[in-house]
Enzyme design. Sequence first.
Site, PDB file in Angstrom:
ATOM      1  N   LEU A  61       0.814  -1.231   0.000  1.00 35.98           N
ATOM      2  CA  LEU A  61       0.000   0.000   0.000  1.00 35.98           C
ATOM      3  C   LEU A  61       0.843   1.275   0.000  1.00 35.98           C
ATOM      4  CD1 LEU A  61      -2.491  -1.614   2.372  1.00 35.98           C
ATOM      5  CD2 LEU A  61      -3.313  -0.406   0.353  1.00 35.98           C
ATOM      6  N   LYS A  87       4.261  -3.884  13.127  1.00 37.67           N
ATOM      7  CA  LYS A  87       3.741  -3.817  14.500  1.00 37.67           C
ATOM      8  C   LYS A  87       4.634  -4.415  15.574  1.00 37.67           C
ATOM      9  CE  LYS A  87       1.358  -8.161  14.431  1.00 37.67           C
ATOM     10  NZ  LYS A  87       0.318  -8.974  14.985  1.00 37.67           N
ATOM     11  N   SER A 127      -3.844   1.954  19.106  1.00 35.33           N
ATOM     12  CA  SER A 127      -3.370   1.073  20.175  1.00 35.33           C
ATOM     13  C   SER A 127      -3.400   1.790  21.509  1.00 35.33           C
ATOM     14  CB  SER A 127      -1.934   0.692  19.823  1.00 35.33           C
ATOM     15  OG  SER A 127      -1.275   0.151  20.925  1.00 35.33           O
ATOM     16  N   TYR A 154       7.341   2.410  16.956  1.00 31.61           N
ATOM     17  CA  TYR A 154       6.029   1.837  16.610  1.00 31.61           C
ATOM     18  C   TYR A 154       4.910   2.657  17.261  1.00 31.61           C
ATOM     19  CZ  TYR A 154       1.870  -0.990  17.204  1.00 31.61           C
ATOM     20  OH  TYR A 154       0.569  -1.394  17.248  1.00 31.61           O
ATOM     21  N   LYS A 158       1.726   5.298  15.709  1.00 32.86           N
ATOM     22  CA  LYS A 158       0.280   5.287  15.992  1.00 32.86           C
ATOM     23  C   LYS A 158      -0.187   6.683  16.423  1.00 32.86           C
ATOM     24  CE  LYS A 158      -0.597   1.103  14.873  1.00 32.86           C
ATOM     25  NZ  LYS A 158      -1.359   0.824  13.658  1.00 32.86           N
ATOM     26  N   TYR A 182      -6.915  -0.433  20.425  1.00 29.58           N
ATOM     27  CA  TYR A 182      -6.992  -1.811  20.930  1.00 29.58           C
ATOM     28  C   TYR A 182      -6.162  -1.964  22.190  1.00 29.58           C
ATOM     29  CZ  TYR A 182      -7.655  -2.590  15.839  1.00 29.58           C
ATOM     30  OH  TYR A 182      -8.027  -2.536  14.536  1.00 29.58           O
TER      31      TYR A 182
END
Length: 346
Positions: A61, A87, A127, A154, A158, A182
Amino acid sequence: MKKKILVAGGTGYIGSHTTVELQQAGYDVLIIDDLSNSNIEVLDGIERITGIRPEFVQLDLKDKEGTRKALQEHPGVEGVILFAASKAVGESVQQPLKYYRNNITTLINILELMPEFNMKGIVFSSSCTVYGQPDPENLPVTENAPIKPATSPYGNTKQINEEIIRDTIHAGAPFKSIILRYFNPIGAHPTAEIGELPNGVPQNLIPYLVQTAIGIRKELSVFGDDYNTPDGSCIRDYINVVDLAKAHVVAMNRMLENKSDDKMEIFNLGTGRGVSVLELVNTFEKATGVKVPHKIVGRREGDIEQVWANPEKANNVLGWKAEESLEDTLKSAWNWQLKLRERGIQ
Ligand code: WQD
């Protein structure tokens, strides 16, 4: 006519479970995935569960032209759920530019392409790492808890991703967004047709635990028993992956059916229950009858002591609630591991 959703990263762990739930809710799904951390056979698992094979394009992508071409060749996408991202927390410390390039370029490409294809909404995978270690008075954490400086590249991606979405919406983008934070997703589909497939030595607790239970690993290291928690081990909010997947369907419906006037909403996805590492090992042993050899070792650098969700906003506003028990969730993780063994995979 069925509405079509682009699931970016749809052959991955959470993406595959979400694809199943979308199809079962009556959506068509187009998956775009470069298979960099997943496997084409996941499509077979999805098809065995739902009887429907999702449309699939193997593509990175970060390739905006390629993504545009895929969307032209698979027309009619009304919304996108963006999972595709790197991730691994540890790897992100070693290779920060890989994380910034993958996780940020992909989001920008999708946001730029959405208006061209008249997409009405994006659900974004975020996250609980954005909260860092919440202050004691902020536990369990609500969506309004302060965002703490990220402890890894990481985690930083986010935070930056959320800001990019906020700024894009603020600038008048012609679509809506729902950001889902999450907590710790675990378990597998109850059919054991899809689940988590970690690469190499697992870094996360459940994959390591089930691999120990089946004898691939000698023993599980419990990282620290001297934290300021009832049994001294760290506390997390472990959420069943199918429950988590269902929240994405609710979020997508909400945007496509204009159930809210807000152009950007944020929801915690957790159970509301904090569970320690030692409690989790015990619960697994009781639920499955299988012993997990384990020993206490030192703390893992960068670990948060305790974090669990206040999921009331998702419960009340989305009408979504985590339903599965921890016992059944751990059993599903074990059944998936048994299935992998049966297939000679791990
Ligand atoms: C859980 C608990 C460990 C392994 C990370 C990311 C987060 C999210 C999920 C998504 C901790 C303990 C672990 C082991 C152990 N990212 N543990 N022995 O660190 O909460 O969250 O993964 O992609 O963003 O930060 O998850 O599963 O690694 O650890 O004792 O061998 O298990 O110390 O308390 P974590 P985890």
